[in-house]
Motif scaffolding. Structure first.
Motif, mmCIF file in Angstrom:
data_model
loop_
_atom_site.group_PDB
_atom_site.id
_atom_site.type_symbol
_atom_site.label_atom_id
_atom_site.label_comp_id
_atom_site.label_asym_id
_atom_site.label_seq_id
_atom_site.Cartn_x
_atom_site.Cartn_y
_atom_site.Cartn_z
ATOM 1 N N UNK A 162 0.822 -1.206 0.000
ATOM 2 C CA UNK A 162 0.000 0.000 0.000
ATOM 3 C C UNK A 162 0.857 1.258 0.000
ATOM 4 N N UNK A 163 0.221 2.380 -0.274
ATOM 5 C CA UNK A 163 0.884 3.679 -0.236
ATOM 6 C C UNK A 163 0.240 4.514 0.846
ATOM 7 N N UNK A 164 1.080 5.105 1.703
ATOM 8 C CA UNK A 164 0.593 5.969 2.781
ATOM 9 C C UNK A 164 1.305 7.310 2.697
ATOM 10 N N UNK A 182 -1.554 7.890 6.816
ATOM 11 C CA UNK A 182 -2.857 7.966 6.166
ATOM 12 C C UNK A 182 -2.765 7.121 4.894
ATOM 13 N N UNK A 183 -3.497 6.000 4.848
ATOM 14 C CA UNK A 183 -3.448 5.124 3.685
ATOM 15 C C UNK A 183 -4.230 5.753 2.541
ATOM 16 N N UNK A 184 -3.531 6.045 1.442
ATOM 17 C CA UNK A 184 -4.209 6.651 0.299
ATOM 18 C C UNK A 184 -4.522 5.636 -0.795
ATOM 19 N N UNK A 185 -3.824 4.470 -0.764
ATOM 20 C CA UNK A 185 -4.071 3.458 -1.797
ATOM 21 C C UNK A 185 -3.645 2.107 -1.245
ATOM 22 N N UNK A 186 -4.485 1.094 -1.404
ATOM 23 C CA UNK A 186 -4.160 -0.232 -0.891
ATOM 24 C C UNK A 186 -4.659 -1.306 -1.848
ATOM 25 N N UNK A 187 -4.397 -2.573 -1.503
ATOM 26 C CA UNK A 187 -4.852 -3.687 -2.317
ATOM 27 C C UNK A 187 -3.871 -4.159 -3.354
ATOM 28 N N UNK A 188 -2.635 -3.630 -3.364
ATOM 29 C CA UNK A 188 -1.612 -4.116 -4.289
ATOM 30 C C UNK A 188 -1.154 -5.478 -3.790
ATOM 31 N N UNK A 203 6.542 15.053 -13.360
ATOM 32 C CA UNK A 203 6.451 16.477 -13.686
ATOM 33 C C UNK A 203 5.010 16.981 -13.714
ATOM 34 N N UNK A 204 4.050 16.067 -13.856
ATOM 35 C CA UNK A 204 2.633 16.435 -13.845
ATOM 36 C C UNK A 204 2.053 16.476 -12.435
ATOM 37 N N UNK A 205 2.902 16.283 -11.409
ATOM 38 C CA UNK A 205 2.504 16.299 -9.997
ATOM 39 C C UNK A 205 1.606 15.117 -9.640
ATOM 40 N N UNK A 206 1.573 14.104 -10.476
ATOM 41 C CA UNK A 206 0.866 12.872 -10.171
ATOM 42 C C UNK A 206 1.849 11.851 -9.589
ATOM 43 N N UNK A 207 1.328 10.895 -8.802
ATOM 44 C CA UNK A 207 2.157 9.897 -8.140
ATOM 45 C C UNK A 207 2.203 8.622 -8.980
ATOM 46 N N UNK A 208 3.414 8.213 -9.355
ATOM 47 C CA UNK A 208 3.618 6.993 -10.123
ATOM 48 C C UNK A 208 4.104 5.902 -9.175
ATOM 49 N N UNK A 235 -2.364 12.844 -5.795
ATOM 50 C CA UNK A 235 -1.758 12.814 -4.465
ATOM 51 C C UNK A 235 -2.685 12.252 -3.393
ATOM 52 N N UNK A 236 -3.994 12.233 -3.665
ATOM 53 C CA UNK A 236 -4.963 11.682 -2.704
ATOM 54 C C UNK A 236 -5.210 10.193 -2.927
ATOM 55 N N UNK A 237 -4.608 9.610 -3.970
ATOM 56 C CA UNK A 237 -4.727 8.181 -4.198
ATOM 57 C C UNK A 237 -5.800 7.765 -5.173
ATOM 58 N N UNK A 238 -6.384 8.701 -5.908
ATOM 59 C CA UNK A 238 -7.392 8.383 -6.920
ATOM 60 C C UNK A 238 -6.721 8.098 -8.274
ATOM 61 N N UNK A 239 -7.393 7.347 -9.165
ATOM 62 C CA UNK A 239 -6.880 7.238 -10.528
ATOM 63 C C UNK A 239 -6.709 8.632 -11.132
#
Length: 401
Positions: A162-164, A182-188, A203-208, A235-239
């Motif tokens: 997961x990503x926190x 704060x868990x923003x993405x889980x289930x990997x 560079x687009x400020x999105x999380x890879x 950054x909040x964990x959404x697609x």
């Protein structure tokens, strides 16, 4: 792992919140790249006069954008920044030039003063369940770190990867400076092997997020699974808005175990990836593309698969982290125990890869830009697969060309 194994539970994609229209309008589309893992089952202070304190923020190479680098380069270790690190994995440069480093097996984050080598433990990350290749892995700073002081981490829990994100409060006592995760993405999907773990803001400020297939090869080609993918999240964990598959975090698929992520001066994404028995890969990532695993390892005659920029035999590489500097991708090798230079011309290799530091520092885990012609390079000899020497593990400062 060979053959196909039963699909693991909990790998279907679940979305928690809707993406806002504002984010959709603001998003940028980028190209990207993919990576690999270590292979094989797991086994059970600052130096140099006048140390340099380069800026911690990733900065463009001194080479002009679009200029092809020379076929031959150089890499020289100019000093040892820090020693005595335990199973270091992720590295995140702070704005003042210091470094945050994660310990895979201890589940802690430590701050390293790059001028003196002094280490200060921020705290232990709750919920980390280290085993095999899993534990506390990649680190990244929020794109708004100057105002929000958020540190992102990828880790293996008892049930998944997961990503926190956590608040880093420097004013609190050592050992108590990390806020609750704060868990923003889980289930990997998790496994003893192939947990992925590299994270980076683009560079687009999105999380890879680079993931592995956890030893279940069928997950890589399943676009409904989070395993064997590069994910692109807000950054909040959404697609992230603009992703290639509707309402999905998947950016690219068909990966075995993504271990390194880096962007060149043209904002193109590259990734390193462990092969199984034949070829390790450096890939240029294109949104929505299929990178072939398990149907293809290395270059393929199948036009449906995206071929790698470069490939290596597994004993020469077993690549981990990558960084871009001076017109080239620099790739750390674990089993290969060397630093590879891949000069670029767009998304092609401009010349044959060149190896440096072969066998000099053992296994190499993470490489991060240190500004201009400098890199931070992290060894990985205390991870159960290396042969630690006095002072291991360590962070090195490397001058490259």
């Amino acid at each position: 792992m060979t053959g196909r194994t039963r699909r693991v539970e909990g790998t279907k994609i679940v979305h928690h919140r809707a993406v806002t229209a504002v984010l959709a309008a603001a998003a940028l589309l980028l190209t990207a790249g993919c990576s690999a893992d270590d292979g094989g089952p797991p086994d059970g202070a600052g130096s140099a006069a006048s140390p340099s304190r380069t800026t911690g923020q990733s900065s463009p190479s001194g080479r002009a954008t679009g200029e092809t680098p020379p076929a031959k380069g150089s890499a020289e270790v100019v000093r040892t920044v820090a020693t005595g690190l335990d199973s270091p994995w992720g590295l995140a440069p702070l704005p003042d030039g210091d470094l945050l480093v994660s310990s895979r097996d201890e589940g802690t984050i430590t701050r390293v003063d790059t001028g003196t080598g002094r280490k200060t433990e921020l705290g232990e990350v709750p919920g980390v369940s280290p085993a095999g290749e899993g534990g506390l892995l990649g680190l990244a700073l929020s794109p708004d770190y100057a105002s929000d002081h958020m540190v992102y981490a990828y880790f293996t829990s008892a049930s998944d990867n997961r990503v926190v994100r956590m608040l880093y409060d420097e004013d609190k006592p050592s050992g108590e400076q990390l806020g609750a995760p704060d868990t923003i993405f889980k289930g990997i999907p998790k496994g003893v092997i192939h947990n992925g773990g590299r994270i980076a803001f683009g560079p687009d400020r999105m999380l890879y997020v680079g993931t592995g297939e956890s030893g279940d090869t069928g997950l890589s080609q399943d676009r409904e699974s989070l395993g064997g993918k590069i994910l692109r999240l807000t950054p909040e964990g959404e697609p992230a808005p603009g992703n290639p598959f509707a309402d999905s975090p998947v950016h690219s698929y068909g990966h075995r175990n993504v271990q390194g992520l880096a962007w060149d001066s043209g904002q193109r994404l590259f990734a390193s990836e462990f092969g199984q028995e034949t070829w390790d890969e450096l890939n240029a990532i294109k949104p929505g593309d299929n990178y072939g695993w398990p149907e293809a390892e290395g270059r393929s005659d199948d036009s449906g698969f995206h071929d790698p920029v470069a490939q290596w035999s597994t004993d020469e590489a077993s690549p981990s982290g990558i960084a871009y500097a001076e017109g080239s991708i620099w790739m750390a090798g674990l089993r290969g125990q060397r630093l590879w230079r891949i000069p670029l011309e767009g998304t092609r290799a401009a010349a044959a890869p060149q190896a440096f530091l072969e066998g000099e520092y053992g296994r190499l885990r993470t490489v991060v830009p240190a500004g201009g012609d400098r890199l931070w390079l992290v060894t990985s000899n205390t991870d159960g697969r290396g042969a630690p020497k006095d002072g291991d593990d360590r962070i090195l400062e490397v001058r490259v060309r």
